[in-house]
Motif scaffolding. Structure first.
Motif, PDB file in Angstrom:
ATOM      1  N   UNK B  19     -18.643 -35.633 -34.302  1.00  0.00           N
ATOM      2  CA  UNK B  19     -18.811 -35.122 -35.354  1.00  0.00           C
ATOM      3  C   UNK B  19     -18.165 -34.972 -36.603  1.00  0.00           C
ATOM      4  N   UNK B  20     -18.423 -34.657 -37.959  1.00  0.00           N
ATOM      5  CA  UNK B  20     -17.352 -33.942 -38.899  1.00  0.00           C
ATOM      6  C   UNK B  20     -17.441 -32.644 -39.207  1.00  0.00           C
ATOM      7  N   UNK B  21     -17.979 -31.726 -38.081  1.00  0.00           N
ATOM      8  CA  UNK B  21     -17.199 -30.386 -37.942  1.00  0.00           C
ATOM      9  C   UNK B  21     -16.346 -30.490 -36.767  1.00  0.00           C
ATOM     10  N   UNK B  22     -16.037 -31.732 -36.024  1.00  0.00           N
ATOM     11  CA  UNK B  22     -14.557 -31.765 -35.152  1.00  0.00           C
ATOM     12  C   UNK B  22     -13.803 -32.221 -35.962  1.00  0.00           C
ATOM     13  N   UNK B  23     -13.739 -33.631 -36.421  1.00  0.00           N
ATOM     14  CA  UNK B  23     -12.773 -33.738 -37.816  1.00  0.00           C
ATOM     15  C   UNK B  23     -12.108 -32.606 -38.537  1.00  0.00           C
ATOM     16  N   UNK B  24     -13.015 -31.967 -39.117  1.00  0.00           N
ATOM     17  CA  UNK B  24     -13.201 -30.680 -40.378  1.00  0.00           C
ATOM     18  C   UNK B  24     -11.615 -29.469 -39.547  1.00  0.00           C
ATOM     19  N   UNK B  25     -12.506 -29.467 -37.979  1.00  0.00           N
ATOM     20  CA  UNK B  25     -11.203 -28.413 -37.560  1.00  0.00           C
ATOM     21  C   UNK B  25     -10.284 -29.031 -37.091  1.00  0.00           C
ATOM     22  N   UNK B  26     -10.150 -30.713 -37.170  1.00  0.00           N
ATOM     23  CA  UNK B  26      -8.449 -31.269 -36.315  1.00  0.00           C
ATOM     24  C   UNK B  26      -7.972 -30.732 -37.697  1.00  0.00           C
ATOM     25  N   UNK B  27      -8.699 -31.503 -38.683  1.00  0.00           N
ATOM     26  CA  UNK B  27      -7.614 -31.192 -40.059  1.00  0.00           C
ATOM     27  C   UNK B  27      -7.228 -30.001 -40.651  1.00  0.00           C
ATOM     28  N   UNK B  28      -8.218 -28.873 -40.563  1.00  0.00           N
ATOM     29  CA  UNK B  28      -7.558 -27.629 -40.767  1.00  0.00           C
ATOM     30  C   UNK B  28      -6.402 -26.608 -39.279  1.00  0.00           C
ATOM     31  N   UNK B  29      -6.345 -27.574 -38.979  1.00  0.00           N
ATOM     32  CA  UNK B  29      -4.889 -27.193 -37.657  1.00  0.00           C
ATOM     33  C   UNK B  29      -3.582 -27.983 -37.826  1.00  0.00           C
ATOM     34  N   UNK B  30      -2.669 -27.332 -37.400  1.00  0.00           N
ATOM     35  CA  UNK B  30      -1.161 -27.982 -37.786  1.00  0.00           C
ATOM     36  C   UNK B  30      -0.684 -27.729 -36.465  1.00  0.00           C
ATOM     37  N   UNK B  31      -1.364 -27.249 -34.884  1.00  0.00           N
ATOM     38  CA  UNK B  31      -0.425 -27.632 -34.025  1.00  0.00           C
ATOM     39  C   UNK B  31      -1.345 -27.111 -33.214  1.00  0.00           C
TER      40      UNK B  31
END
Lengths: 253, 253
Positions: B19-31
Protein backbone atom coordinates in the motif's frame (compact mmCIF):
# COMPACT_ATOMS: atom_id res chain seq x y z
CA UNK A 1 -13.66 -9.77 -28.43
CA UNK A 2 -13.00 -11.43 -25.10
CA UNK A 3 -14.37 -9.95 -21.92
CA UNK A 4 -12.77 -10.14 -18.56
CA UNK A 5 -13.85 -9.64 -14.98
CA UNK A 6 -11.89 -8.11 -12.11
CA UNK A 7 -13.22 -8.45 -8.58
CA UNK A 8 -11.35 -5.76 -6.72
CA UNK A 9 -10.90 -4.86 -3.06
CA UNK A 10 -10.17 -1.17 -2.54
CA UNK A 11 -9.20 -1.54 1.12
CA UNK A 12 -10.81 -0.03 4.22
CA UNK A 13 -11.45 3.40 2.74
CA UNK A 14 -8.35 5.55 2.70
CA UNK A 15 -6.73 5.81 -0.75
CA UNK A 16 -3.45 5.28 1.10
CA UNK A 17 -4.58 1.71 1.81
CA UNK A 18 -5.50 0.79 -1.77
CA UNK A 19 -2.88 -1.35 -3.54
CA UNK A 20 -1.33 -0.48 -6.94
CA UNK A 21 -2.73 -3.82 -8.20
CA UNK A 22 -6.27 -2.65 -7.40
CA UNK A 23 -5.69 0.70 -9.11
CA UNK A 24 -4.31 -1.08 -12.21
CA UNK A 25 -7.39 -3.33 -12.41
CA UNK A 26 -9.63 -0.27 -12.10
CA UNK A 27 -7.68 1.53 -14.83
CA UNK A 28 -8.04 -1.51 -17.13
CA UNK A 29 -11.83 -1.76 -16.69
CA UNK A 30 -14.65 0.00 -18.49
CA UNK A 31 -17.81 -0.98 -16.62
CA UNK A 32 -18.02 -0.89 -12.81
CA UNK A 33 -20.50 -2.73 -10.64
CA UNK A 34 -20.81 -2.23 -6.91
CA UNK A 35 -22.53 -0.78 -3.90
CA UNK A 36 -22.93 2.95 -4.52
CA UNK A 37 -20.75 4.23 -1.64
CA UNK A 38 -17.87 1.99 -2.78
CA UNK A 39 -18.18 3.24 -6.38
CA UNK A 40 -18.25 6.82 -5.08
CA UNK A 41 -14.66 6.39 -3.89
CA UNK A 42 -13.41 5.80 -7.45
CA UNK A 43 -12.25 8.58 -9.80
CA UNK A 44 -13.48 7.28 -13.14
CA UNK A 45 -12.57 8.48 -16.62
CA UNK A 46 -15.12 9.62 -19.21
CA UNK A 47 -14.90 6.25 -21.00
CA UNK A 48 -15.71 4.36 -17.82
CA UNK A 49 -19.27 3.87 -16.60
CA UNK A 50 -20.74 2.74 -13.31
CA UNK A 51 -23.72 0.59 -12.37
CA UNK A 52 -24.51 1.07 -8.69
CA UNK A 53 -26.76 -1.32 -6.79
CA UNK A 54 -27.95 -1.85 -3.26
CA UNK A 55 -25.93 -3.52 -0.55
CA UNK A 56 -28.20 -6.55 -0.40
CA UNK A 57 -28.23 -7.40 -4.10
CA UNK A 58 -24.88 -9.15 -4.40
CA UNK A 59 -26.01 -12.13 -6.49
CA UNK A 60 -27.97 -10.03 -8.99
CA UNK A 61 -24.99 -7.65 -9.26
CA UNK A 62 -22.63 -10.59 -9.86
CA UNK A 63 -24.87 -11.92 -12.64
CA UNK A 64 -25.11 -8.51 -14.31
CA UNK A 65 -21.34 -8.13 -14.16
CA UNK A 66 -20.74 -11.60 -15.64
CA UNK A 67 -23.26 -10.98 -18.42
CA UNK A 68 -21.53 -7.71 -19.28
CA UNK A 69 -18.10 -9.35 -19.24
CA UNK A 70 -19.39 -12.19 -21.44
CA UNK A 71 -20.51 -9.57 -23.97
CA UNK A 72 -16.85 -8.61 -24.39
CA UNK A 73 -16.37 -5.79 -21.89
CA UNK A 74 -13.63 -5.33 -19.30
CA UNK A 75 -15.68 -5.31 -16.11
CA UNK A 76 -14.78 -4.47 -12.53
CA UNK A 77 -16.80 -5.53 -9.50
CA UNK A 78 -15.79 -3.32 -6.59
CA UNK A 79 -15.75 -4.27 -2.90
CA UNK A 80 -14.49 -2.25 0.03
CA UNK A 81 -11.81 -4.06 2.04
CA UNK A 82 -11.01 -7.45 0.53
CA UNK A 83 -13.42 -8.94 -2.02
CA UNK A 84 -12.98 -12.44 -0.58
CA UNK A 85 -14.09 -11.55 2.96
CA UNK A 86 -17.89 -11.32 3.21
CA UNK A 87 -17.94 -9.54 -0.12
CA UNK A 88 -18.34 -9.99 -3.86
CA UNK A 89 -15.83 -12.75 -4.74
CA UNK A 90 -18.05 -15.54 -3.37
CA UNK A 91 -21.16 -14.07 -5.00
CA UNK A 92 -19.37 -14.03 -8.36
CA UNK A 93 -18.34 -17.68 -7.92
CA UNK A 94 -21.91 -18.64 -6.99
CA UNK A 95 -23.17 -16.94 -10.15
CA UNK A 96 -20.55 -18.63 -12.32
CA UNK A 97 -21.40 -22.07 -10.97
CA UNK A 98 -25.13 -21.56 -11.54
CA UNK A 99 -24.74 -19.69 -14.85
CA UNK A 100 -24.22 -20.61 -18.51
CA UNK A 101 -21.06 -22.53 -19.53
CA UNK A 102 -19.67 -19.42 -21.25
CA UNK A 103 -19.17 -17.79 -17.85
CA UNK A 104 -16.71 -20.56 -16.89
CA UNK A 105 -14.52 -19.58 -19.84
CA UNK A 106 -14.20 -15.95 -18.71
CA UNK A 107 -10.94 -14.63 -17.37
CA UNK A 108 -11.73 -13.80 -13.74
CA UNK A 109 -9.18 -12.05 -11.51
CA UNK A 110 -9.73 -11.46 -7.82
CA UNK A 111 -7.60 -8.59 -6.47
CA UNK A 112 -7.09 -8.79 -2.70
CA UNK A 113 -7.19 -5.82 -0.35
CA UNK A 114 -6.70 -4.86 3.29
CA UNK A 115 -9.84 -6.16 5.00
CA UNK A 116 -11.51 -4.19 7.81
CA UNK A 117 -10.34 -6.34 10.71
CA UNK A 118 -6.69 -5.80 9.75
CA UNK A 119 -7.13 -2.03 9.56
CA UNK A 120 -8.98 -1.91 12.89
CA UNK A 121 -6.46 -4.22 14.54
CA UNK A 122 -3.58 -2.00 13.36
CA UNK A 123 -5.21 1.06 14.92
CA UNK A 124 -5.74 -0.73 18.23
CA UNK A 125 -2.37 -2.48 18.56
CA UNK A 126 -2.18 -6.17 17.76
CA UNK A 127 -5.42 -7.79 18.94
CA UNK A 128 -5.21 -10.46 16.20
CA UNK A 129 -1.69 -11.38 17.37
CA UNK A 130 -2.52 -15.06 17.80
CA UNK A 131 -5.13 -17.43 16.34
CA UNK A 132 -8.30 -15.60 15.32
CA UNK A 133 -11.45 -15.88 13.27
CA UNK A 134 -13.82 -13.73 11.23
CA UNK A 135 -17.56 -14.30 11.62
CA UNK A 136 -20.38 -12.44 9.92
CA UNK A 137 -23.18 -11.66 12.33
CA UNK A 138 -25.70 -11.40 9.51
CA UNK A 139 -28.37 -14.06 9.78
CA UNK A 140 -29.74 -13.23 6.34
CA UNK A 141 -27.66 -16.01 4.82
CA UNK A 142 -27.35 -18.50 7.67
CA UNK A 143 -29.50 -19.44 10.66
CA UNK A 144 -28.85 -17.70 13.97
CA UNK A 145 -28.39 -21.11 15.62
CA UNK A 146 -25.29 -21.64 13.45
CA UNK A 147 -23.89 -18.24 14.43
CA UNK A 148 -24.46 -18.92 18.13
CA UNK A 149 -22.77 -22.34 17.91
CA UNK A 150 -19.80 -20.82 16.09
CA UNK A 151 -19.39 -18.03 18.66
CA UNK A 152 -19.37 -20.54 21.51
CA UNK A 153 -16.95 -22.87 19.70
CA UNK A 154 -14.37 -20.23 18.81
CA UNK A 155 -14.54 -18.39 22.14
CA UNK A 156 -14.18 -21.69 23.98
CA UNK A 157 -11.23 -22.65 21.80
CA UNK A 158 -9.41 -19.40 22.60
CA UNK A 159 -9.58 -17.60 19.25
CA UNK A 160 -9.87 -13.84 19.00
CA UNK A 161 -13.11 -13.00 17.16
CA UNK A 162 -13.64 -10.33 14.48
CA UNK A 163 -17.33 -9.69 13.85
CA UNK A 164 -18.33 -8.37 10.43
CA UNK A 165 -21.82 -7.00 9.66
CA UNK A 166 -22.47 -6.57 13.40
CA UNK A 167 -25.68 -4.59 13.23
CA UNK A 168 -28.14 -2.92 10.87
CA UNK A 169 -31.66 -1.51 10.95
CA UNK A 170 -32.99 -4.89 9.81
CA UNK A 171 -30.82 -6.78 12.35
CA UNK A 172 -30.99 -4.76 15.57
CA UNK A 173 -30.69 -7.47 18.28
CA UNK A 174 -28.00 -9.84 17.01
CA UNK A 175 -24.95 -7.99 18.36
CA UNK A 176 -26.39 -7.64 21.85
CA UNK A 177 -27.24 -11.33 21.86
CA UNK A 178 -23.72 -12.16 20.66
CA UNK A 179 -22.24 -10.18 23.58
CA UNK A 180 -24.57 -12.02 25.99
CA UNK A 181 -23.41 -15.37 24.58
CA UNK A 182 -19.76 -14.37 24.81
CA UNK A 183 -20.19 -13.21 28.43
CA UNK A 184 -21.05 -16.86 29.18
CA UNK A 185 -17.83 -18.07 27.50
CA UNK A 186 -15.23 -15.39 28.30
CA UNK A 187 -14.12 -13.26 31.28
CA UNK A 188 -16.15 -10.05 31.46
CA UNK A 189 -12.86 -8.14 31.50
CA UNK A 190 -12.05 -9.34 27.95
CA UNK A 191 -11.19 -6.32 25.75
CA UNK A 192 -13.68 -5.44 23.00
CA UNK A 193 -12.73 -3.06 20.17
CA UNK A 194 -15.33 -1.13 18.19
CA UNK A 195 -13.50 -0.06 15.04
CA UNK A 196 -15.44 2.27 12.81
CA UNK A 197 -14.23 3.58 9.44
CA UNK A 198 -10.59 2.70 10.16
CA UNK A 199 -8.25 4.81 8.04
CA UNK A 200 -10.97 7.27 7.03
CA UNK A 201 -11.44 10.84 8.28
CA UNK A 202 -14.39 9.78 10.43
CA UNK A 203 -12.43 6.93 12.04
CA UNK A 204 -13.46 6.02 15.58
CA UNK A 205 -11.75 3.30 17.63
CA UNK A 206 -13.15 2.50 21.07
CA UNK A 207 -11.88 -0.07 23.55
CA UNK A 208 -14.14 -1.31 26.35
CA UNK A 209 -14.52 -4.45 28.43
CA UNK A 210 -16.91 -7.22 27.40
CA UNK A 211 -18.96 -6.28 30.49
CA UNK A 212 -19.43 -2.74 29.14
CA UNK A 213 -19.77 -3.57 25.44
CA UNK A 214 -22.86 -1.74 24.18
CA UNK A 215 -24.29 -2.74 20.78
CA UNK A 216 -25.35 0.88 20.24
CA UNK A 217 -21.66 1.74 19.80
CA UNK A 218 -21.64 -0.16 16.48
CA UNK A 219 -23.14 0.56 13.11
CA UNK A 220 -22.90 -1.06 9.68
CA UNK A 221 -19.43 0.43 9.13
CA UNK A 222 -18.04 -1.04 12.36
CA UNK A 223 -15.86 -4.12 12.76
CA UNK A 224 -16.02 -5.46 16.32
CA UNK A 225 -13.02 -7.40 17.66
CA UNK A 226 -13.45 -9.45 20.84
CA UNK A 227 -10.28 -10.64 22.54
CA UNK A 228 -9.47 -14.06 23.95
CA UNK A 229 -8.51 -15.02 27.51
CA UNK A 230 -4.98 -13.87 26.67
CA UNK A 231 -5.72 -10.45 25.15
CA UNK A 232 -4.19 -7.59 27.13
CA UNK A 233 -4.45 -3.80 27.31
CA UNK A 234 -1.35 -1.61 27.77
CA UNK A 235 -2.29 1.79 29.18
CA UNK A 236 -0.10 4.64 27.90
CA UNK A 237 0.20 8.16 29.30
CA UNK A 238 -1.37 10.64 26.89
CA UNK A 239 -1.81 8.01 24.17
CA UNK A 240 -4.52 5.52 23.25
CA UNK A 241 -4.08 2.12 24.92
CA UNK A 242 -2.50 -0.72 22.97
CA UNK A 243 -4.63 -3.86 22.80
CA UNK A 244 -2.76 -7.01 21.91
CA UNK A 245 -2.90 -10.79 21.99
CA UNK A 246 0.46 -12.31 22.93
CA UNK A 247 2.01 -14.75 20.48
CA UNK A 248 2.42 -17.46 23.10
CA UNK A 249 -0.02 -19.38 25.24
CA UNK A 250 0.34 -21.89 28.04
CA UNK A 251 3.71 -23.57 28.35
CA UNK A 252 5.86 -22.71 25.35
CA UNK A 253 8.32 -25.45 24.54
CA UNK B 1 14.32 14.74 19.63
CA UNK B 2 11.41 12.33 19.68
CA UNK B 3 11.67 8.91 18.13
CA UNK B 4 8.88 7.01 16.51
CA UNK B 5 8.21 3.44 15.51
CA UNK B 6 6.38 2.13 12.46
CA UNK B 7 5.44 -1.54 12.28
CA UNK B 8 4.79 -2.06 8.60
CA UNK B 9 3.27 -4.85 6.52
CA UNK B 10 4.59 -4.90 2.96
CA UNK B 11 2.03 -7.41 1.69
CA UNK B 12 2.52 -10.89 0.25
CA UNK B 13 5.56 -10.06 -1.82
CA UNK B 14 4.66 -8.31 -5.06
CA UNK B 15 5.33 -4.55 -4.97
CA UNK B 16 1.91 -4.24 -6.63
CA UNK B 17 0.36 -5.43 -3.37
CA UNK B 18 2.15 -2.95 -1.08
CA UNK B 19 0.00 0.00 0.00
CA UNK B 20 1.02 3.67 -0.39
CA UNK B 21 0.69 3.97 3.41
CA UNK B 22 3.38 1.30 3.85
CA UNK B 23 5.67 3.02 1.33
CA UNK B 24 5.19 6.38 3.10
CA UNK B 25 6.11 4.84 6.47
CA UNK B 26 9.22 3.30 4.90
CA UNK B 27 10.18 6.63 3.32
CA UNK B 28 9.79 8.37 6.71
CA UNK B 29 12.04 5.89 8.57
CA UNK B 30 15.79 5.79 8.98
CA UNK B 31 16.52 2.48 10.69
CA UNK B 32 14.93 -0.79 9.56
CA UNK B 33 14.57 -3.96 11.58
CA UNK B 34 13.32 -7.23 10.17
CA UNK B 35 13.92 -10.71 8.86
CA UNK B 36 16.57 -10.45 6.14
CA UNK B 37 14.45 -11.63 3.17
CA UNK B 38 11.76 -9.04 4.03
CA UNK B 39 14.35 -6.26 4.25
CA UNK B 40 15.81 -7.40 0.91
CA UNK B 41 12.55 -6.38 -0.76
CA UNK B 42 13.03 -2.71 0.22
CA UNK B 43 14.88 -0.16 -1.91
CA UNK B 44 16.57 1.93 0.76
CA UNK B 45 18.25 5.32 0.42
CA UNK B 46 21.85 6.01 1.46
CA UNK B 47 20.64 7.65 4.69
CA UNK B 48 18.62 4.58 5.67
CA UNK B 49 20.22 1.59 7.37
CA UNK B 50 19.06 -1.94 7.98
CA UNK B 51 19.46 -4.35 10.87
CA UNK B 52 18.55 -7.85 9.72
CA UNK B 53 17.86 -10.66 12.18
CA UNK B 54 16.73 -14.25 12.10
CA UNK B 55 13.13 -15.36 11.70
CA UNK B 56 12.93 -16.70 15.23
CA UNK B 57 14.21 -13.65 17.09
CA UNK B 58 11.06 -11.52 17.04
CA UNK B 59 11.14 -10.38 20.67
CA UNK B 60 14.84 -9.44 20.63
CA UNK B 61 14.25 -7.57 17.35
CA UNK B 62 11.28 -5.72 18.85
CA UNK B 63 13.35 -4.64 21.86
CA UNK B 64 16.23 -3.44 19.66
CA UNK B 65 13.79 -1.45 17.53
CA UNK B 66 12.13 0.14 20.58
CA UNK B 67 15.49 1.03 22.09
CA UNK B 68 16.55 2.67 18.84
CA UNK B 69 13.27 4.59 18.57
CA UNK B 70 13.59 5.70 22.20
CA UNK B 71 17.01 7.13 21.33
CA UNK B 72 15.25 9.53 18.94
CA UNK B 73 15.34 7.70 15.62
CA UNK B 74 12.49 7.10 13.16
CA UNK B 75 12.40 3.31 13.14
CA UNK B 76 10.58 0.82 10.92
CA UNK B 77 9.95 -2.81 11.82
CA UNK B 78 9.13 -4.68 8.62
CA UNK B 79 6.86 -7.70 8.25
CA UNK B 80 5.73 -9.44 5.10
CA UNK B 81 1.96 -9.60 4.72
CA UNK B 82 0.21 -7.86 7.62
CA UNK B 83 2.24 -7.08 10.77
CA UNK B 84 -0.72 -7.99 13.01
CA UNK B 85 -1.13 -11.56 11.72
CA UNK B 86 1.48 -13.90 13.24
CA UNK B 87 4.09 -11.19 12.80
CA UNK B 88 5.86 -8.30 14.50
CA UNK B 89 3.02 -6.13 15.89
CA UNK B 90 2.33 -8.48 18.81
CA UNK B 91 6.04 -8.89 19.56
CA UNK B 92 6.41 -5.10 19.71
CA UNK B 93 3.45 -4.85 22.11
CA UNK B 94 4.93 -7.60 24.30
CA UNK B 95 8.22 -5.72 24.45
CA UNK B 96 6.50 -2.42 25.28
CA UNK B 97 4.53 -3.99 28.13
CA UNK B 98 7.64 -5.60 29.63
CA UNK B 99 9.95 -2.67 28.90
CA UNK B 100 10.81 0.67 30.55
CA UNK B 101 8.05 3.31 30.98
CA UNK B 102 9.65 5.48 28.28
CA UNK B 103 8.63 2.93 25.63
CA UNK B 104 4.96 3.54 26.48
CA UNK B 105 5.38 7.19 25.55
CA UNK B 106 6.68 6.40 22.05
CA UNK B 107 4.56 7.11 19.01
CA UNK B 108 3.86 3.64 17.58
CA UNK B 109 2.05 3.20 14.26
CA UNK B 110 1.01 -0.18 12.89
CA UNK B 111 0.54 -0.13 9.11
CA UNK B 112 -1.70 -2.98 7.87
CA UNK B 113 -1.07 -5.01 4.75
CA UNK B 114 -2.56 -7.77 2.61
CA UNK B 115 -1.96 -10.93 4.63
CA UNK B 116 -1.03 -14.22 2.92
CA UNK B 117 -4.41 -15.94 3.28
CA UNK B 118 -6.14 -13.10 1.41
CA UNK B 119 -3.63 -13.24 -1.45
CA UNK B 120 -3.87 -17.03 -1.70
CA UNK B 121 -7.66 -16.96 -1.48
CA UNK B 122 -7.83 -14.40 -4.30
CA UNK B 123 -5.73 -16.63 -6.55
CA UNK B 124 -7.93 -19.66 -5.83
CA UNK B 125 -11.37 -18.03 -6.08
CA UNK B 126 -13.19 -17.22 -2.85
CA UNK B 127 -12.43 -19.99 -0.35
CA UNK B 128 -12.79 -17.56 2.60
CA UNK B 129 -16.26 -16.56 1.36
CA UNK B 130 -17.95 -17.33 4.65
CA UNK B 131 -16.82 -17.56 8.29
CA UNK B 132 -13.15 -18.51 8.57
CA UNK B 133 -10.18 -18.57 10.91
CA UNK B 134 -6.41 -18.24 10.86
CA UNK B 135 -4.37 -20.64 12.97
CA UNK B 136 -0.60 -20.82 13.29
CA UNK B 137 0.62 -24.41 13.21
CA UNK B 138 3.81 -23.48 15.04
CA UNK B 139 4.03 -25.17 18.42
CA UNK B 140 7.04 -23.11 19.42
CA UNK B 141 4.77 -20.65 21.22
CA UNK B 142 1.82 -22.80 22.26
CA UNK B 143 1.37 -26.47 23.14
CA UNK B 144 0.35 -28.87 20.37
CA UNK B 145 -2.66 -29.94 22.47
CA UNK B 146 -4.05 -26.40 22.13
CA UNK B 147 -3.57 -26.47 18.36
CA UNK B 148 -5.29 -29.85 18.05
CA UNK B 149 -8.25 -28.68 20.16
CA UNK B 150 -8.58 -25.52 18.06
CA UNK B 151 -8.50 -27.45 14.78
CA UNK B 152 -11.26 -29.77 15.97
CA UNK B 153 -13.36 -26.89 17.33
CA UNK B 154 -13.23 -24.74 14.20
CA UNK B 155 -13.65 -27.62 11.73
CA UNK B 156 -16.60 -28.90 13.73
CA UNK B 157 -18.13 -25.43 13.82
CA UNK B 158 -17.93 -25.12 10.02
CA UNK B 159 -15.24 -22.47 9.63
CA UNK B 160 -12.81 -22.46 6.73
CA UNK B 161 -9.26 -22.75 8.12
CA UNK B 162 -6.17 -20.87 6.97
CA UNK B 163 -2.98 -22.41 8.36
CA UNK B 164 0.05 -20.16 8.79
CA UNK B 165 3.56 -21.49 9.53
CA UNK B 166 2.49 -24.94 8.33
CA UNK B 167 5.87 -26.63 8.25
CA UNK B 168 9.60 -26.07 8.75
CA UNK B 169 12.75 -28.13 9.22
CA UNK B 170 12.29 -27.90 12.98
CA UNK B 171 8.57 -28.75 12.76
CA UNK B 172 8.30 -31.55 10.18
CA UNK B 173 5.31 -33.59 11.46
CA UNK B 174 2.74 -31.01 12.53
CA UNK B 175 1.06 -30.42 9.16
CA UNK B 176 0.59 -34.15 8.48
CA UNK B 177 -0.90 -34.57 11.94
CA UNK B 178 -3.20 -31.60 11.33
CA UNK B 179 -4.47 -33.21 8.10
CA UNK B 180 -5.04 -36.49 9.97
CA UNK B 181 -7.05 -34.64 12.65
CA UNK B 182 -9.09 -32.80 10.03
CA UNK B 183 -9.85 -36.05 8.17
CA UNK B 184 -11.65 -37.10 11.36
CA UNK B 185 -13.72 -33.91 11.37
CA UNK B 186 -14.38 -33.15 7.68
CA UNK B 187 -15.35 -35.03 4.49
CA UNK B 188 -12.24 -36.35 2.72
CA UNK B 189 -13.44 -34.55 -0.42
CA UNK B 190 -13.00 -31.15 1.28
CA UNK B 191 -10.86 -28.87 -0.94
CA UNK B 192 -7.39 -28.00 0.33
CA UNK B 193 -5.37 -25.16 -1.22
CA UNK B 194 -1.59 -24.98 -0.98
CA UNK B 195 -0.76 -21.36 -1.77
CA UNK B 196 2.92 -20.63 -2.10
CA UNK B 197 4.42 -17.17 -2.73
CA UNK B 198 1.10 -15.72 -3.95
CA UNK B 199 1.69 -12.67 -6.13
CA UNK B 200 5.39 -13.39 -6.58
CA UNK B 201 7.13 -14.74 -9.71
CA UNK B 202 7.54 -18.16 -8.10
CA UNK B 203 3.84 -18.35 -7.15
CA UNK B 204 2.37 -21.86 -6.99
CA UNK B 205 -1.28 -22.56 -6.16
CA UNK B 206 -2.39 -26.20 -5.90
CA UNK B 207 -5.86 -27.50 -5.12
CA UNK B 208 -6.33 -31.08 -3.89
CA UNK B 209 -8.81 -32.99 -1.74
CA UNK B 210 -8.24 -33.44 1.98
CA UNK B 211 -7.75 -37.15 1.22
CA UNK B 212 -4.84 -36.34 -1.08
CA UNK B 213 -3.32 -33.45 0.90
CA UNK B 214 0.41 -34.17 1.23
CA UNK B 215 2.42 -32.12 3.76
CA UNK B 216 5.43 -32.32 1.43
CA UNK B 217 3.58 -29.90 -0.89
CA UNK B 218 4.05 -27.12 1.69
CA UNK B 219 7.09 -25.17 2.83
CA UNK B 220 7.62 -22.17 5.10
CA UNK B 221 6.34 -19.78 2.41
CA UNK B 222 3.05 -21.66 1.99
CA UNK B 223 -0.36 -20.75 3.39
CA UNK B 224 -2.67 -23.76 3.49
CA UNK B 225 -6.43 -23.19 3.28
CA UNK B 226 -8.77 -26.02 4.20
CA UNK B 227 -12.40 -25.66 3.20
CA UNK B 228 -15.52 -26.32 5.22
CA UNK B 229 -18.39 -28.74 4.47
CA UNK B 230 -19.76 -26.08 2.12
CA UNK B 231 -16.63 -25.27 0.11
CA UNK B 232 -17.01 -26.08 -3.59
CA UNK B 233 -14.79 -26.42 -6.67
CA UNK B 234 -15.90 -25.10 -10.07
CA UNK B 235 -14.02 -26.83 -12.88
CA UNK B 236 -13.31 -24.58 -15.87
CA UNK B 237 -12.20 -25.59 -19.37
CA UNK B 238 -8.59 -24.50 -19.94
CA UNK B 239 -8.51 -22.47 -16.70
CA UNK B 240 -7.63 -23.22 -13.10
CA UNK B 241 -10.61 -24.31 -11.01
CA UNK B 242 -12.36 -21.77 -8.81
CA UNK B 243 -12.59 -22.80 -5.16
CA UNK B 244 -15.21 -20.97 -3.15
CA UNK B 245 -17.27 -21.07 0.02
CA UNK B 246 -20.85 -19.95 -0.58
CA UNK B 247 -22.12 -17.04 1.47
CA UNK B 248 -25.14 -18.94 2.72
CA UNK B 249 -25.57 -22.06 4.80
CA UNK B 250 -28.53 -24.13 5.84
CA UNK B 251 -31.91 -22.48 5.59
CA UNK B 252 -31.48 -18.79 4.80
CA UNK B 253 -34.29 -16.69 6.20
Amino acid sequence: MTGKLFVVGTGPGSPEQTTPEALAAIAASHVFFGYGPYLDRLSLRDDQRRVASDNREELARAKDALMTAASGEAVCVVSGGDPGVFAMAAAVCEAIEAGPPAWRALEVTMVPGVTAMLAVAARAGAPLGHDFCAISLSDNLKPWTVIEARLRAVAGAGLVIALYNPISKARPWQLGTAFAILREELPWTTPVIFGRAAGRPDENIRVVSLADADPATADMATCVIIGSHETRVIERPGLAPLVYSPRSIGEPK
